[in-house]
Write an enzyme that holds these catalytic residues in place. Structure first.
Site, PDB file in Angstrom:
ATOM      1  N   ASP A  44      42.053  31.255  75.673  1.00 31.74           N
ATOM      2  CA  ASP A  44      41.374  29.957  75.662  1.00 31.74           C
ATOM      3  C   ASP A  44      42.171  28.996  74.776  1.00 31.74           C
ATOM      4  OD1 ASP A  44      40.656  30.486  73.032  1.00 31.74           O
ATOM      5  OD2 ASP A  44      38.498  30.481  73.393  1.00 31.74           O
TER       6      ASP A  44
ATOM      7  N   CYS B  84      41.304  35.052  72.477  1.00 33.48           N
ATOM      8  CA  CYS B  84      40.495  33.870  72.173  1.00 33.48           C
ATOM      9  C   CYS B  84      40.410  33.778  70.651  1.00 33.48           C
ATOM     10  CB  CYS B  84      39.120  33.926  72.855  1.00 33.48           C
ATOM     11  SG  CYS B  84      38.016  35.237  72.305  1.00 33.48           S
TER      12      CYS B  84
ATOM     13  N   THR C 188      38.230  34.958  68.438  1.00 36.13           N
ATOM     14  CA  THR C 188      37.924  36.258  67.833  1.00 36.13           C
ATOM     15  C   THR C 188      38.414  37.438  68.669  1.00 36.13           C
ATOM     16  OG1 THR C 188      35.832  36.311  69.018  1.00 36.13           O
ATOM     17  CG2 THR C 188      35.815  35.369  66.771  1.00 36.13           C
ATOM     18  N   GLY C 189      38.674  37.209  69.927  1.00 36.92           N
ATOM     19  CA  GLY C 189      38.971  38.290  70.871  1.00 36.92           C
ATOM     20  C   GLY C 189      37.706  38.861  71.491  1.00 36.92           C
TER      21      GLY C 189
ATOM     22  N   HIS D 132      43.077  57.306  73.767  1.00 33.56           N
ATOM     23  CA  HIS D 132      41.748  57.887  74.002  1.00 33.56           C
ATOM     24  C   HIS D 132      40.944  57.148  75.069  1.00 33.56           C
ATOM     25  CE1 HIS D 132      41.306  60.250  69.950  1.00 33.56           C
ATOM     26  NE2 HIS D 132      42.479  60.435  70.526  1.00 33.56           N
ATOM     27  N   ASN D 133      41.114  55.833  75.147  1.00 26.64           N
ATOM     28  CA  ASN D 133      40.227  55.037  76.019  1.00 26.64           C
ATOM     29  C   ASN D 133      40.923  54.503  77.261  1.00 26.64           C
ATOM     30  OD1 ASN D 133      39.594  53.893  72.837  1.00 26.64           O
ATOM     31  ND2 ASN D 133      38.078  55.142  73.878  1.00 26.64           N
TER      32      ASN D 133
ATOM     33  N   HIS E 108      39.641  63.207  77.180  1.00 25.55           N
ATOM     34  CA  HIS E 108      39.507  61.742  77.159  1.00 25.55           C
ATOM     35  C   HIS E 108      39.335  61.190  78.576  1.00 25.55           C
ATOM     36  CE1 HIS E 108      40.486  62.073  72.975  1.00 25.55           C
ATOM     37  NE2 HIS E 108      41.630  62.671  73.266  1.00 25.55           N
TER      38      HIS E 108
HETATM   39  C1  RB5 Z   1      35.967  29.048  70.803  1.00 27.48           C
HETATM   40  O1  RB5 Z   1      35.575  28.171  69.808  1.00 27.48           O
HETATM   41  C2  RB5 Z   1      35.534  30.469  70.463  1.00 27.48           C
HETATM   42  O2  RB5 Z   1      34.166  30.586  70.603  1.00 27.48           O
HETATM   43  C3  RB5 Z   1      36.260  31.468  71.319  1.00 27.48           C
HETATM   44  O3  RB5 Z   1      37.634  31.308  71.173  1.00 27.48           O
HETATM   45  C4  RB5 Z   1      35.983  32.929  71.018  1.00 27.48           C
HETATM   46  O4  RB5 Z   1      36.153  33.198  69.672  1.00 27.48           O
HETATM   47  C5  RB5 Z   1      34.739  33.470  71.574  1.00 27.48           C
HETATM   48  O5  RB5 Z   1      34.431  34.662  71.482  1.00 27.48           O
END
Ligand code: RB5
Length: 149
Positions: free
Chosen positions: A8, A65, A67-68, A98-99, A133
């Site tokens: 994103d 993104c 946080t991922g 493992h996954n 696994h």
């Molecule tokens: C965008 O602000 C943020 O919400 C997105 O990049 C992500 O962290 C969502 O999980």
């Protein structure tokens, strides 16, 4: 290896760095976008990368993104995709061994570029160990099947 990548707006700069890193290692990268820092919605890009993996267009994918987390949740909604958020190399290795994770996620607001490269490198270098696994990964697939009715 042919890899899909998607992100994103929050991870646009990180994506460019990771893409360049992958290409410098000889990988072919299919960039699903987004292609700017204009605000956008992470499910769009997680879905595109995951669908590329599920269809066999690419062998594996990387989604980024802030946080991922959001983009990994989106990717995991695509049948056959196992996407893991990893913030350090150990988890990235285990996600493969493992996954059998076929999509890697991390957060551009969580890890720096150099750590992200180490996470990617560890994930790409590791192989699925199979055996017990594989039985557990098959159980994950069964959850998808059961909830498709
Ligand atoms: C965008 O602000 C943020 O919400 C997105 O990049 C992500 O962290 C969502 O999980």
């Amino acid at each position: 290896m042919k890899l899909g990548i998607g992100n994103d707006h929050s991870a646009y700069g990180m994506k460019l760095e990771i893409k360049q890193h992958l290409e410098s290692l000889g990988h072919e990268v299919v960039d699903h976008g987004t292609h700017s820092v204009e605000r956008t919605d992470y499910p769009t890009w997680g879905r595109l990368v995951a669908e590329g993996v599920a269809s066999g267009e690419v062998e594996a994918g990387i989604v980024i993104c802030g946080t991922g987390i959001g983009i990994s949740i989106a990717a995991n909604k695509v049948r056959g995709v196992r996407c893991c958020v990893c913030s350090e190399p150990y988890s990235a290795r285990m996600a493969r061994e493992h996954n059998d994770a076929n999509v890697l996620a991390f957060g551009s607001r969580v890890v720096g570029v150099e750590l992200a490269k180490m996470i990617v490198d560890e994930w790409l270098a590791a192989d699925f160990l199979g055996g017990r696994h594989a039985e557990r990964v098959a159980m994950i697939g069964a959850i998808e099947t059961d909830h498709d009715r």
